[in-house]
Design a protein around this motif. Sequence first.
Motif, PDB file in Angstrom:
ATOM      1  N   TYR A  62       0.857  -1.188   0.000  1.00 59.40           N
ATOM      2  CA  TYR A  62       0.000   0.000   0.000  1.00 59.40           C
ATOM      3  C   TYR A  62       0.894   1.239   0.000  1.00 59.40           C
ATOM      4  O   TYR A  62       2.040   1.187   0.460  1.00 59.40           O
ATOM      5  CB  TYR A  62      -0.962  -0.005   1.185  1.00 59.40           C
ATOM      6  N   MET A 123      -4.037  11.840  -0.467  1.00 59.86           N
ATOM      7  CA  MET A 123      -5.480  12.043  -0.625  1.00 59.86           C
ATOM      8  C   MET A 123      -5.945  13.369  -0.011  1.00 59.86           C
ATOM      9  O   MET A 123      -6.675  14.135  -0.647  1.00 59.86           O
ATOM     10  CB  MET A 123      -6.228  10.868   0.018  1.00 59.86           C
ATOM     11  N   ASP A 124      -5.516  13.656   1.226  1.00 64.27           N
ATOM     12  CA  ASP A 124      -5.975  14.887   1.886  1.00 64.27           C
ATOM     13  C   ASP A 124      -5.531  16.118   1.103  1.00 64.27           C
ATOM     14  O   ASP A 124      -6.333  17.022   0.846  1.00 64.27           O
ATOM     15  CB  ASP A 124      -5.438  14.982   3.323  1.00 64.27           C
ATOM     16  N   LEU A 127      -7.507  16.541  -2.206  1.00 66.26           N
ATOM     17  CA  LEU A 127      -8.893  16.983  -2.033  1.00 66.26           C
ATOM     18  C   LEU A 127      -8.971  18.420  -1.511  1.00 66.26           C
ATOM     19  O   LEU A 127      -9.889  19.166  -1.859  1.00 66.26           O
ATOM     20  CB  LEU A 127      -9.644  16.016  -1.108  1.00 66.26           C
ATOM     21  N   ILE A 128      -7.999  18.804  -0.695  1.00 65.01           N
ATOM     22  CA  ILE A 128      -7.981  20.181  -0.198  1.00 65.01           C
ATOM     23  C   ILE A 128      -7.559  21.141  -1.311  1.00 65.01           C
ATOM     24  O   ILE A 128      -8.136  22.228  -1.464  1.00 65.01           O
ATOM     25  CB  ILE A 128      -7.071  20.296   1.044  1.00 65.01           C
ATOM     26  N   SER A 131     -10.070  22.818  -3.593  1.00 65.34           N
ATOM     27  CA  SER A 131     -10.613  24.124  -3.198  1.00 65.34           C
ATOM     28  C   SER A 131      -9.544  25.220  -3.216  1.00 65.34           C
ATOM     29  O   SER A 131      -9.776  26.309  -3.707  1.00 65.34           O
ATOM     30  CB  SER A 131     -11.201  24.062  -1.778  1.00 65.34           C
ATOM     31  N   ASP A 132      -8.357  24.904  -2.677  1.00 70.80           N
ATOM     32  CA  ASP A 132      -7.334  25.939  -2.448  1.00 70.80           C
ATOM     33  C   ASP A 132      -6.446  26.219  -3.664  1.00 70.80           C
ATOM     34  O   ASP A 132      -5.985  27.340  -3.851  1.00 70.80           O
ATOM     35  CB  ASP A 132      -6.365  25.486  -1.331  1.00 70.80           C
ATOM     36  N   MET A 177     -16.494  10.432  -4.118  1.00 65.64           N
ATOM     37  CA  MET A 177     -15.673  10.989  -3.048  1.00 65.64           C
ATOM     38  C   MET A 177     -15.486  12.497  -3.193  1.00 65.64           C
ATOM     39  O   MET A 177     -15.606  13.250  -2.248  1.00 65.64           O
ATOM     40  CB  MET A 177     -14.311  10.315  -3.021  1.00 65.64           C
ATOM     41  N   MET A 178     -15.147  12.923  -4.425  1.00 66.45           N
ATOM     42  CA  MET A 178     -14.869  14.346  -4.628  1.00 66.45           C
ATOM     43  C   MET A 178     -16.141  15.109  -5.008  1.00 66.45           C
ATOM     44  O   MET A 178     -16.094  16.332  -5.112  1.00 66.45           O
ATOM     45  CB  MET A 178     -13.780  14.532  -5.687  1.00 66.45           C
ATOM     46  N   PHE A 182     -16.714  18.505  -8.519  1.00 66.36           N
ATOM     47  CA  PHE A 182     -15.261  18.465  -8.718  1.00 66.36           C
ATOM     48  C   PHE A 182     -14.864  17.398  -9.742  1.00 66.36           C
ATOM     49  O   PHE A 182     -13.861  17.541 -10.432  1.00 66.36           O
ATOM     50  CB  PHE A 182     -14.527  18.239  -7.391  1.00 66.36           C
ATOM     51  N   VAL A 330      -6.157  -1.298  -2.764  1.00 68.63           N
ATOM     52  CA  VAL A 330      -5.111  -0.571  -2.051  1.00 68.63           C
ATOM     53  C   VAL A 330      -5.634  -0.195  -0.672  1.00 68.63           C
ATOM     54  O   VAL A 330      -6.732   0.289  -0.555  1.00 68.63           O
ATOM     55  CB  VAL A 330      -4.710   0.695  -2.810  1.00 68.63           C
TER      56      VAL A 330
ATOM     57  N   VAL B  59     -16.307  14.908   0.345  1.00 69.82           N
ATOM     58  CA  VAL B  59     -15.115  14.885   1.203  1.00 69.82           C
ATOM     59  C   VAL B  59     -14.315  16.208   1.128  1.00 69.82           C
ATOM     60  O   VAL B  59     -13.869  16.701   2.164  1.00 69.82           O
ATOM     61  CB  VAL B  59     -14.229  13.657   0.903  1.00 69.82           C
ATOM     62  N   PRO B  60     -14.125  16.810  -0.044  1.00 69.19           N
ATOM     63  CA  PRO B  60     -13.332  18.062  -0.054  1.00 69.19           C
ATOM     64  C   PRO B  60     -13.926  19.165   0.824  1.00 69.19           C
ATOM     65  O   PRO B  60     -13.184  19.866   1.527  1.00 69.19           O
ATOM     66  CB  PRO B  60     -13.362  18.494  -1.533  1.00 69.19           C
ATOM     67  N   LEU B  63     -13.264  18.399   4.446  1.00 79.63           N
ATOM     68  CA  LEU B  63     -11.871  18.621   4.851  1.00 79.63           C
ATOM     69  C   LEU B  63     -11.605  20.094   5.145  1.00 79.63           C
ATOM     70  O   LEU B  63     -10.953  20.423   6.140  1.00 79.63           O
ATOM     71  CB  LEU B  63     -10.913  18.130   3.754  1.00 79.63           C
ATOM     72  N   HIS B 101      -6.961   1.527   5.529  1.00 77.79           N
ATOM     73  CA  HIS B 101      -7.839   2.512   4.886  1.00 77.79           C
ATOM     74  C   HIS B 101      -8.349   3.488   5.936  1.00 77.79           C
ATOM     75  O   HIS B 101      -9.087   3.092   6.831  1.00 77.79           O
ATOM     76  CB  HIS B 101      -9.006   1.813   4.228  1.00 77.79           C
TER      77      HIS B 101
END
Lengths: 330, 218
Positions: A62, A123-124, A127-128, A131-132, A177-178, A182, A330, B59-60, B63, B101
């Motif tokens: 992973y 991932m974080d 995804l952030i 926006s940024d 997820m997004m 997005f 994964v 999720v975005p 966060l 996960h």
Amino acid sequence: MMNPKKNLIKAIRCEEPEWVPCPTVDGSWRVVFHSLVERTSEAGFDDWGVHWKLSDRAGGTYPDKHPIIKPEMVKNFPFPDVETPNLTKPALEMVSEIDRDKSLLLGDNGWGIFERSWLLAGMDNLLIWMSDEPQAVSTLMHRIARVKLRITERLIDEVGVDGIRYGDDWGGEKALMMGPHFWRKFIKPQQRLLYDACKKKGVFILQHSDGHTEEIIPDLIEMGLNILNPLQPECNNIEKIKSEFGKDLAFHGAVSSRTLDKSTPEKITQEVKLRISQLAQGGGYILAPAHSFPYPASNLQAFRAAAIEYGKIPKEWRGKFEVQKTDVEV
Amino acid sequence: MADLKEIADNLIKGNAPRVKELVKKALDERVEVEKILNEGLIAGMDVVGKKFQANEFYVPEMLIAARAMKTGMEIIRPILIQEDIKSQGIVVLGTAKGDLHDIGKNLVGMMLEGAGFEVIDIGIDVAPEVFVQAAKEKKAHLIGVSALLTTTMVSMKDVVKALKEAGLDGKVKVMIGGAPLTQNYADEIEADGYAPDAASAVDKAKELLKAVRDEIRG
């Protein structure tokens, strides 16, 4: 005379096939791979600079280190050489053992644009940044798409595949997820480049995405998608999706991994029967487990027997083909 | 005059710098810290959770809202400690043994923090005895275990067992969640609670902790 490949093509075109194609039983398609290391089997770096760690309880390796830690790194981060002569070598070696009159040939493109982006950036962060740092996300995804595009072109030109399999996990349990907004902003334009290359060359397109994908199915159809995999029954309303999109899109998978993993042969038989009744009418269904997994042998045997019985697979085409990876977990 | 609703609104939008500014301003104007927490930050995260549940937020958005929450909390935390204002409860959170996960676990952590819990995230691939040890050390009221795989969720049973062996059953509750989990499975392994998503996990945690308090009161 009908053979597994011709029968499968009918199903993909949403026309009534003679039997329900099931690649692990009738060998109607075979998948070949390119040479880039997208995931290591031991601890180490893949060809994109992502580090993978070995864990025996997680089904292999992973990702544990994501090299792009700042948006400024996106632009010049070195990517793998997609012009290497070896790129299509593994695929060409496999092809020599495949009867192309009877089996459709799919070329696997590797990790998808979203997956490769989060593998590189985390991932974080990814995804952030949506926006940024939207420009960095677009640049990253476009750069990945350029590599993926060349893989597609070379699999088509050098190997002569009949279709390309794109994988990318966009869905969570109940939603993308997004989010669809997005997905449309970042992923869709790049994915379109990849689909356009297939359409231009006249090859089929298969898209894999785990989880819930319902909201973007109209987008995928508009972009020219032929087959959607795996339509996990836990996350999608199968009957609704078939009734709304079944004329334009074929589905591959839909037999719950949970049933195959944890349930009894009787329940597996029931589920195969159910999915065929929900999805196979008028064509457009390719029977398969919703995920590759080391299922118990007795359960796989039950799946196979049910596929033959309820899919009406003729005797002469009941072979045994390995469960081909629809996705790596994964 | 400080506007607590403005704090909540900016938190929902994920505007961390503005939340920071507004929380500071509220403190300068001597608004009670508990009011800032409950009517500003927690109220905002509550809306975020509801929007996430309704598929209006993904999720975005979660966060960046959680990041704004964190920014606000950093300012008021020293004062909360100083004034001895207790959290909603202490939660030890991790993924099941073998499971790597953590998106689901992280979302649950954000929502619990956003609801005023103190969350101790002990990470991924956590052995049952480590959950129990952490719960003991941190004097936790609740253990949250998350799993994505059917192969790893089975170790949740061992968390319940280890807690019993440590004589903590009843005192520390166990809550489970993750894609392959169900209420049936929670019942089967005698976990105290199950939540299907991050926002419901907050409601379930509150319910379980209320039960602990009631039991203690006898």
